[in-house]
Design a protein around this motif. Sequence first.
Motif, PDB file in Angstrom:
ATOM      1  N   LYS A 138       0.822  -1.215   0.000  1.00  0.00           N
ATOM      2  CA  LYS A 138       0.000   0.000   0.000  1.00  0.00           C
ATOM      3  C   LYS A 138       0.853   1.261   0.000  1.00  0.00           C
ATOM      4  N   VAL A 139       0.475   2.204  -0.851  1.00  0.00           N
ATOM      5  CA  VAL A 139       1.173   3.485  -0.971  1.00  0.00           C
ATOM      6  C   VAL A 139       0.172   4.609  -0.716  1.00  0.00           C
ATOM      7  N   GLY A 140       0.503   5.529   0.195  1.00  0.00           N
ATOM      8  CA  GLY A 140      -0.351   6.676   0.447  1.00  0.00           C
ATOM      9  C   GLY A 140       0.043   7.853  -0.439  1.00  0.00           C
ATOM     10  N   THR A 141      -0.840   8.848  -0.514  1.00  0.00           N
ATOM     11  CA  THR A 141      -0.546  10.045  -1.311  1.00  0.00           C
ATOM     12  C   THR A 141      -0.783  11.297  -0.485  1.00  0.00           C
ATOM     13  N   GLN A 142      -0.106  12.367  -0.872  1.00  0.00           N
ATOM     14  CA  GLN A 142      -0.319  13.668  -0.251  1.00  0.00           C
ATOM     15  C   GLN A 142      -0.134  14.749  -1.306  1.00  0.00           C
ATOM     16  N   VAL A 143      -0.835  15.853  -1.121  1.00  0.00           N
ATOM     17  CA  VAL A 143      -0.750  16.973  -2.049  1.00  0.00           C
ATOM     18  C   VAL A 143       0.237  17.989  -1.488  1.00  0.00           C
ATOM     19  N   VAL A 144       1.253  18.331  -2.274  1.00  0.00           N
ATOM     20  CA  VAL A 144       2.335  19.190  -1.802  1.00  0.00           C
ATOM     21  C   VAL A 144       2.495  20.384  -2.736  1.00  0.00           C
ATOM     22  N   VAL A 145       2.842  21.542  -2.150  1.00  0.00           N
ATOM     23  CA  VAL A 145       3.131  22.738  -2.937  1.00  0.00           C
ATOM     24  C   VAL A 145       4.482  22.549  -3.625  1.00  0.00           C
ATOM     25  N   GLY A 161       6.909  22.632  -0.563  1.00  0.00           N
ATOM     26  CA  GLY A 161       7.060  21.583   0.443  1.00  0.00           C
ATOM     27  C   GLY A 161       5.922  21.524   1.430  1.00  0.00           C
ATOM     28  N   ASP A 162       5.101  22.581   1.506  1.00  0.00           N
ATOM     29  CA  ASP A 162       3.930  22.536   2.385  1.00  0.00           C
ATOM     30  C   ASP A 162       2.960  21.464   1.888  1.00  0.00           C
ATOM     31  N   GLU A 163       2.442  20.673   2.816  1.00  0.00           N
ATOM     32  CA  GLU A 163       1.435  19.677   2.458  1.00  0.00           C
ATOM     33  C   GLU A 163       0.045  20.294   2.606  1.00  0.00           C
ATOM     34  N   ILE A 164      -0.731  20.309   1.543  1.00  0.00           N
ATOM     35  CA  ILE A 164      -2.092  20.824   1.591  1.00  0.00           C
ATOM     36  C   ILE A 164      -3.001  19.705   2.095  1.00  0.00           C
ATOM     37  N   THR A 165      -3.653  19.933   3.217  1.00  0.00           N
ATOM     38  CA  THR A 165      -4.492  18.882   3.804  1.00  0.00           C
ATOM     39  C   THR A 165      -5.987  19.112   3.567  1.00  0.00           C
ATOM     40  N   ALA A 166      -6.373  20.371   3.306  1.00  0.00           N
ATOM     41  CA  ALA A 166      -7.793  20.643   3.058  1.00  0.00           C
ATOM     42  C   ALA A 166      -7.956  22.001   2.388  1.00  0.00           C
ATOM     43  N   THR A 194      -5.851  24.731   4.388  1.00  0.00           N
ATOM     44  CA  THR A 194      -5.229  24.111   5.560  1.00  0.00           C
ATOM     45  C   THR A 194      -3.991  23.367   5.095  1.00  0.00           C
ATOM     46  N   PHE A 195      -2.886  23.581   5.808  1.00  0.00           N
ATOM     47  CA  PHE A 195      -1.627  22.980   5.362  1.00  0.00           C
ATOM     48  C   PHE A 195      -0.809  22.502   6.551  1.00  0.00           C
ATOM     49  N   ARG A 196       0.140  21.605   6.266  1.00  0.00           N
ATOM     50  CA  ARG A 196       1.045  21.089   7.291  1.00  0.00           C
ATOM     51  C   ARG A 196       2.474  21.436   6.897  1.00  0.00           C
ATOM     52  N   ARG A 197       3.192  22.050   7.854  1.00  0.00           N
ATOM     53  CA  ARG A 197       4.579  22.449   7.622  1.00  0.00           C
ATOM     54  C   ARG A 197       5.417  22.047   8.836  1.00  0.00           C
ATOM     55  N   SER A 198       6.461  21.278   8.589  1.00  0.00           N
ATOM     56  CA  SER A 198       7.346  20.810   9.660  1.00  0.00           C
ATOM     57  C   SER A 198       6.562  20.095  10.755  1.00  0.00           C
ATOM     58  N   GLY A 199       5.557  19.333  10.340  1.00  0.00           N
ATOM     59  CA  GLY A 199       4.784  18.537  11.285  1.00  0.00           C
ATOM     60  C   GLY A 199       3.664  19.282  11.981  1.00  0.00           C
ATOM     61  N   LYS A 200       3.554  20.604  11.765  1.00  0.00           N
ATOM     62  CA  LYS A 200       2.512  21.394  12.417  1.00  0.00           C
ATOM     63  C   LYS A 200       1.472  21.842  11.397  1.00  0.00           C
ATOM     64  N   THR A 224       1.648  19.278  -6.581  1.00  0.00           N
ATOM     65  CA  THR A 224       2.037  17.968  -7.102  1.00  0.00           C
ATOM     66  C   THR A 224       1.627  16.900  -6.104  1.00  0.00           C
ATOM     67  N   ASP A 225       1.299  15.727  -6.620  1.00  0.00           N
ATOM     68  CA  ASP A 225       1.021  14.578  -5.757  1.00  0.00           C
ATOM     69  C   ASP A 225       2.337  13.939  -5.351  1.00  0.00           C
ATOM     70  N   GLN A 226       2.542  13.751  -4.069  1.00  0.00           N
ATOM     71  CA  GLN A 226       3.685  12.999  -3.582  1.00  0.00           C
ATOM     72  C   GLN A 226       3.177  11.750  -2.874  1.00  0.00           C
ATOM     73  N   TYR A 227       4.051  10.778  -2.793  1.00  0.00           N
ATOM     74  CA  TYR A 227       3.637   9.496  -2.237  1.00  0.00           C
ATOM     75  C   TYR A 227       4.227   9.284  -0.848  1.00  0.00           C
ATOM     76  N   ARG A 228       3.458   8.641  -0.006  1.00  0.00           N
ATOM     77  CA  ARG A 228       3.926   8.263   1.332  1.00  0.00           C
ATOM     78  C   ARG A 228       4.200   6.773   1.304  1.00  0.00           C
ATOM     79  N   PHE A 229       5.463   6.437   1.418  1.00  0.00           N
ATOM     80  CA  PHE A 229       5.861   5.038   1.348  1.00  0.00           C
ATOM     81  C   PHE A 229       6.014   4.460   2.751  1.00  0.00           C
ATOM     82  N   PRO A 230       5.687   3.185   2.929  1.00  0.00           N
ATOM     83  CA  PRO A 230       5.763   2.576   4.262  1.00  0.00           C
ATOM     84  C   PRO A 230       7.193   2.308   4.730  1.00  0.00           C
ATOM     85  N   PHE A 231       8.171   2.515   3.871  1.00  0.00           N
ATOM     86  CA  PHE A 231       9.573   2.367   4.243  1.00  0.00           C
ATOM     87  C   PHE A 231      10.391   3.263   3.311  1.00  0.00           C
ATOM     88  N   LYS A 232      11.660   3.411   3.602  1.00  0.00           N
ATOM     89  CA  LYS A 232      12.492   4.369   2.875  1.00  0.00           C
ATOM     90  C   LYS A 232      13.163   3.732   1.662  1.00  0.00           C
TER      91      LYS A 232
END
Length: 350
Positions: A138-145, A161-166, A194-200, A224-232
């Motif tokens: 399984k691969v997750g996705t996130q929307v990033v600036v 690099g900001d992740e757009i969450t909503a 709504t966005f996430r930057r440096s975990g906040k 751009t769509d970026q992917y969240r991988f379960p390992f590096k």
Amino acid sequence: MSRRAATLAVASVLVLVLALVGSLMPVPYVALMPGPTSNTLGTNEKGEPLIKIEGRRTYPDQGHLNFTTVTYRGGPGGRIDLFSALRGWLDGDIAVVPEETIFPKDESPKQVDEENTRQMRDSQQSAEAAALNELGIKVGTQVVVDSVQKGRPADGKLRPGDEITAVDGVPASSVPAVTGQMAKRKIGEPVTVTFRRSGKEDKVTLTTVAAPDGRRAVVGIVLTDQYRFPFKIDISVGDVGGPSAGLMFSLAIVDKLTPGPLTGGTFIAGTGTITPQGQVGPIGGIQQKMIAARRAGATVFLTPKDNCADALAARPDGLRLVRADTLKGSISAIDAINSGKGEVPSCASR
């Protein structure tokens, strides 16, 4: 000396001078030549694994899954001369193409380099996603600036690099989902991002402006769509750009995450872009890449189907062209080559 002889002598000198000047005259062409090949199962220039996987069990791999490259001479600020262009036209290993083929007139050399770097980065992400999808991981996705346009509402508010969450409270599951939500806003209306930057997580309200076409409301960000991988997964190729190594990256990742060597001892090289869904796309410089592969020792070359016609016309002796439509199909073709059983798709039988 007779007048006629003198005239001929002067004319000959003029012809030689003109030929010399013409041969040194810069011309708006670029010479494409076979570039280095790199084994995705091997190490990079620093002696480190070209593909390193951490946080997941891997298996010993061996053999060759080489990606191929094209080098060039010429371009703005360093044009080749007429003599070099003529020599390239006569050399079967070199392709001489108009300068704008590599350097579009509306882009600077720096912008071209930046675009090639971005394409390589994106191709690595797509290759990783394609390999994991092929293996059912399984691969997750996130929307990033990706970038922020100067002078637009988001300038100074959002960063690359900001992740757009909503957007207006609607979850940002993909880039199309975000653009679809933005399409509901009229020009001049506010939108809350709504966005996430440096975990906040944080939010900002921006007043939309008109897009260049005057028809859409925008805030001035490229997503751009970026992917969240379960390992590096880390891919280190050095100073190489462009998207054409995607297929070979995916094959190497699959090989490392599955028992037994995929190549079976066959020296395999290839090229092709890859989508996260595993679709293989065409590339440029197929002739030079095949030559580079054969010189490195490859006997099998994975070829995107849309490049097959050009590849067949310039195939080096001793190189078998295997048509690559998808990642899954390429794996099946390699297995068939190794076992001697099953169908191996060929460029000659499209």
